[in-house]
Design a protein around this motif. Sequence first.
Motif, PDB file in Angstrom:
ATOM      1  N   PRO A  67       0.811  -1.213   0.000  1.00  0.00           N
ATOM      2  CA  PRO A  67       0.000   0.000   0.000  1.00  0.00           C
ATOM      3  C   PRO A  67       0.848   1.269   0.000  1.00  0.00           C
ATOM      4  O   PRO A  67       0.288   2.368   0.099  1.00  0.00           O
ATOM      5  CB  PRO A  67      -0.767  -0.113   1.320  1.00  0.00           C
ATOM      6  N   GLY A  68       2.181   1.108  -0.065  1.00  0.00           N
ATOM      7  CA  GLY A  68       3.030   2.266   0.150  1.00  0.00           C
ATOM      8  C   GLY A  68       2.953   2.693   1.604  1.00  0.00           C
ATOM      9  O   GLY A  68       2.896   1.861   2.509  1.00  0.00           O
ATOM     10  N   ALA A  69       2.930   3.988   1.849  1.00  0.00           N
ATOM     11  CA  ALA A  69       2.839   4.485   3.221  1.00  0.00           C
ATOM     12  C   ALA A  69       1.402   4.414   3.718  1.00  0.00           C
ATOM     13  O   ALA A  69       0.460   4.672   2.962  1.00  0.00           O
ATOM     14  CB  ALA A  69       3.345   5.921   3.290  1.00  0.00           C
ATOM     15  N   PRO A  70       1.190   4.076   4.979  1.00  0.00           N
ATOM     16  CA  PRO A  70      -0.175   4.011   5.507  1.00  0.00           C
ATOM     17  C   PRO A  70      -0.729   5.408   5.762  1.00  0.00           C
ATOM     18  O   PRO A  70       0.015   6.368   5.921  1.00  0.00           O
ATOM     19  CB  PRO A  70       0.010   3.245   6.818  1.00  0.00           C
ATOM     20  N   LEU A  71      -2.052   5.497   5.822  1.00  0.00           N
ATOM     21  CA  LEU A  71      -2.726   6.716   6.228  1.00  0.00           C
ATOM     22  C   LEU A  71      -2.982   6.629   7.721  1.00  0.00           C
ATOM     23  O   LEU A  71      -3.528   5.630   8.207  1.00  0.00           O
ATOM     24  CB  LEU A  71      -4.050   6.885   5.475  1.00  0.00           C
ATOM     25  N   ILE A  72      -2.602   7.665   8.453  1.00  0.00           N
ATOM     26  CA  ILE A  72      -2.620   7.592   9.914  1.00  0.00           C
ATOM     27  C   ILE A  72      -3.311   8.813  10.509  1.00  0.00           C
ATOM     28  O   ILE A  72      -3.549   9.810   9.828  1.00  0.00           O
ATOM     29  CB  ILE A  72      -1.186   7.485  10.478  1.00  0.00           C
ATOM     30  N   GLY A  73      -3.595   8.716  11.793  1.00  0.00           N
ATOM     31  CA  GLY A  73      -4.160   9.840  12.527  1.00  0.00           C
ATOM     32  C   GLY A  73      -3.080  10.759  13.058  1.00  0.00           C
ATOM     33  O   GLY A  73      -1.892  10.440  13.018  1.00  0.00           O
ATOM     34  N   PRO A  74      -3.474  11.904  13.609  1.00  0.00           N
ATOM     35  CA  PRO A  74      -2.495  12.914  14.022  1.00  0.00           C
ATOM     36  C   PRO A  74      -1.756  12.603  15.312  1.00  0.00           C
ATOM     37  O   PRO A  74      -0.700  13.196  15.571  1.00  0.00           O
ATOM     38  CB  PRO A  74      -3.351  14.176  14.182  1.00  0.00           C
ATOM     39  N   ALA A  75      -2.266  11.660  16.130  1.00  0.00           N
ATOM     40  CA  ALA A  75      -1.626  11.459  17.434  1.00  0.00           C
ATOM     41  C   ALA A  75      -1.569  10.002  17.876  1.00  0.00           C
ATOM     42  O   ALA A  75      -1.268   9.724  19.035  1.00  0.00           O
ATOM     43  CB  ALA A  75      -2.369  12.275  18.497  1.00  0.00           C
ATOM     44  N   GLY A  76      -1.835   9.068  16.970  1.00  0.00           N
ATOM     45  CA  GLY A  76      -1.754   7.660  17.322  1.00  0.00           C
ATOM     46  C   GLY A  76      -0.315   7.180  17.370  1.00  0.00           C
ATOM     47  O   GLY A  76       0.623   7.929  17.065  1.00  0.00           O
ATOM     48  N   PRO A  77      -0.096   5.923  17.749  1.00  0.00           N
ATOM     49  CA  PRO A  77       1.274   5.383  17.839  1.00  0.00           C
ATOM     50  C   PRO A  77       2.073   5.520  16.556  1.00  0.00           C
ATOM     51  O   PRO A  77       3.276   5.768  16.584  1.00  0.00           O
ATOM     52  CB  PRO A  77       1.035   3.915  18.203  1.00  0.00           C
ATOM     53  N   HIS A  78       1.407   5.394  15.413  1.00  0.00           N
ATOM     54  CA  HIS A  78       2.131   5.456  14.143  1.00  0.00           C
ATOM     55  C   HIS A  78       2.590   6.875  13.796  1.00  0.00           C
ATOM     56  O   HIS A  78       3.434   7.056  12.920  1.00  0.00           O
ATOM     57  CB  HIS A  78       1.273   4.899  13.006  1.00  0.00           C
ATOM     58  N   SER A  79       2.021   7.890  14.455  1.00  0.00           N
ATOM     59  CA  SER A  79       2.398   9.267  14.140  1.00  0.00           C
ATOM     60  C   SER A  79       3.822   9.581  14.549  1.00  0.00           C
ATOM     61  O   SER A  79       4.386  10.595  14.124  1.00  0.00           O
ATOM     62  CB  SER A  79       1.436  10.247  14.816  1.00  0.00           C
ATOM     63  N   HIS A  80       4.411   8.733  15.366  1.00  0.00           N
ATOM     64  CA  HIS A  80       5.789   8.944  15.824  1.00  0.00           C
ATOM     65  C   HIS A  80       6.820   8.219  14.945  1.00  0.00           C
ATOM     66  O   HIS A  80       8.016   8.334  15.187  1.00  0.00           O
ATOM     67  CB  HIS A  80       5.939   8.473  17.271  1.00  0.00           C
ATOM     68  N   MET A  81       6.339   7.496  13.933  1.00  0.00           N
ATOM     69  CA  MET A  81       7.258   6.750  13.085  1.00  0.00           C
ATOM     70  C   MET A  81       7.891   7.679  12.057  1.00  0.00           C
ATOM     71  O   MET A  81       7.207   8.546  11.488  1.00  0.00           O
ATOM     72  CB  MET A  81       6.528   5.596  12.394  1.00  0.00           C
ATOM     73  N   PRO A  82       9.182   7.521  11.795  1.00  0.00           N
ATOM     74  CA  PRO A  82       9.870   8.397  10.835  1.00  0.00           C
ATOM     75  C   PRO A  82       9.258   8.315   9.448  1.00  0.00           C
ATOM     76  O   PRO A  82       8.881   7.240   8.985  1.00  0.00           O
ATOM     77  CB  PRO A  82      11.304   7.861  10.840  1.00  0.00           C
ATOM     78  N   GLY A  83       9.150   9.463   8.798  1.00  0.00           N
ATOM     79  CA  GLY A  83       8.725   9.503   7.412  1.00  0.00           C
ATOM     80  C   GLY A  83       7.238   9.473   7.182  1.00  0.00           C
ATOM     81  O   GLY A  83       6.785   9.431   6.033  1.00  0.00           O
ATOM     82  N   LEU A  84       6.421   9.518   8.248  1.00  0.00           N
ATOM     83  CA  LEU A  84       4.977   9.441   8.080  1.00  0.00           C
ATOM     84  C   LEU A  84       4.270  10.764   8.337  1.00  0.00           C
ATOM     85  O   LEU A  84       3.035  10.807   8.384  1.00  0.00           O
ATOM     86  CB  LEU A  84       4.380   8.362   8.988  1.00  0.00           C
ATOM     87  N   SER A  85       5.012  11.848   8.503  1.00  0.00           N
ATOM     88  CA  SER A  85       4.369  13.132   8.790  1.00  0.00           C
ATOM     89  C   SER A  85       3.450  13.571   7.660  1.00  0.00           C
ATOM     90  O   SER A  85       2.444  14.265   7.889  1.00  0.00           O
ATOM     91  CB  SER A  85       5.428  14.206   9.058  1.00  0.00           C
ATOM     92  N   ASP A  86       3.765  13.177   6.425  1.00  0.00           N
ATOM     93  CA  ASP A  86       2.927  13.543   5.289  1.00  0.00           C
ATOM     94  C   ASP A  86       1.746  12.601   5.096  1.00  0.00           C
ATOM     95  O   ASP A  86       0.950  12.794   4.168  1.00  0.00           O
ATOM     96  CB  ASP A  86       3.760  13.559   4.003  1.00  0.00           C
ATOM     97  N   SER A  87       1.638  11.588   5.952  1.00  0.00           N
ATOM     98  CA  SER A  87       0.569  10.597   5.798  1.00  0.00           C
ATOM     99  C   SER A  87      -0.584  10.822   6.762  1.00  0.00           C
ATOM    100  O   SER A  87      -1.521  10.024   6.806  1.00  0.00           O
ATOM    101  CB  SER A  87       1.136   9.193   6.016  1.00  0.00           C
ATOM    102  N   VAL A  88      -0.518  11.888   7.539  1.00  0.00           N
ATOM    103  CA  VAL A  88      -1.570  12.183   8.509  1.00  0.00           C
ATOM    104  C   VAL A  88      -2.821  12.666   7.783  1.00  0.00           C
ATOM    105  O   VAL A  88      -2.753  13.559   6.926  1.00  0.00           O
ATOM    106  CB  VAL A  88      -1.109  13.243   9.521  1.00  0.00           C
TER     107      VAL A  88
END
Length: 358
Positions: free
Chosen positions: A107-128
């Motif tokens: 799926p490439g990069a996942p779509l995430i929420g602004p403050a969940g556990p995945h929001s702290h992973m490197p490189g996902l700031s543009d996926s919020v």
Amino acid sequence: MTFTITDTAVFNGRELLAGRYDVRVDGDTVAALVQAGTGDPVGEVVDGAGATLLPGLIDGHVHFRQAVDFEALLAGGVTSAADMASWPPEHVAELRSHSGGIVFTTPGAPLIGPAGPHSHMPGLSDSVIDSPEAARREVAARAAQGVDYIKLVLEAKGRGGPESDAAHAAVDAAHAAGLRVVAHASSVGAIELGVAIGVDILTHAPLDGAVSAGTIKRIVEQGIVVVPTLIMMRTVAEARDIAPAYANAIAFVAAIHHAGVVIVAGSDANSAPGAPAAVFHGTGARDEVGLLVNAGLSPVEALRAATETSAGLFEFMNRGVVRLGSVADLLLVNGAPTTDITAVGDIRGVWLAGRRVS
């Protein structure tokens, strides 16, 4: 290369065929299945006496980081896999160049929420996705990258995941683009949200409680497929010292199986530092089918969940089966895994597109 596996039982991805067979492979294709002893073997002879031939396993939930991950999959009898988040696109291209021939979806990069556990992973700031507009924008970006599906990370309400309006917009945009939505949903609340917004595939099983009968009924009605990753849920429960919570995950799988939900085997194998728990490529898939049996599936159903059913879900064409003309992704194991699921780990040989790799 041409070779014949002689005198073997055959699980064809759906059922155990009656009798024993000589199976001939020409190049990368299964060219013949005949009753054992009714013809002369062609090419190299591989003794299948006392063994069972299966399609190579398909792991319905993995994470790739490096070339050794693919080597470990093959050593464990896994010949195809569904990646559940790799980014950026350049890294995905690099992974494909080092896959050794393993076919995988992503799926490439996942779509995430602004403050969940995945929001702290490197490189996902543009996926919020913090609004419906952001959700539509990110889905469009993934579609332009040529992803195979959209991965949406859901959390229970108040846990920092996408709000329901943004998550719903992501599902609608994905479906409009002809893409299915795979939802990370590892809690009761996240599962309920995923069902409410109409995702296509739920991954994980809850540790925090029981999923209601009404929600399970909706999973059935909506045709949602579940990849419960029991080996990951058990490993997380043990790592967090909440081992009794794993009973919730088992109960969920037992309930959806009883209800007739399609279940696909996936391990959540990963080799990333800092992951919630270590599940290993290759062995994780074998552990998963064993845990599915523990949760109430028959050995045949569990094997089907890791072969034909998984291939159909992730569109691995002509894989996950052993039949005339199928791709010769093959796993030869000692014993009878259709009655003793532990036999799937007693590997005698692995072939990827007709090439012996183990």
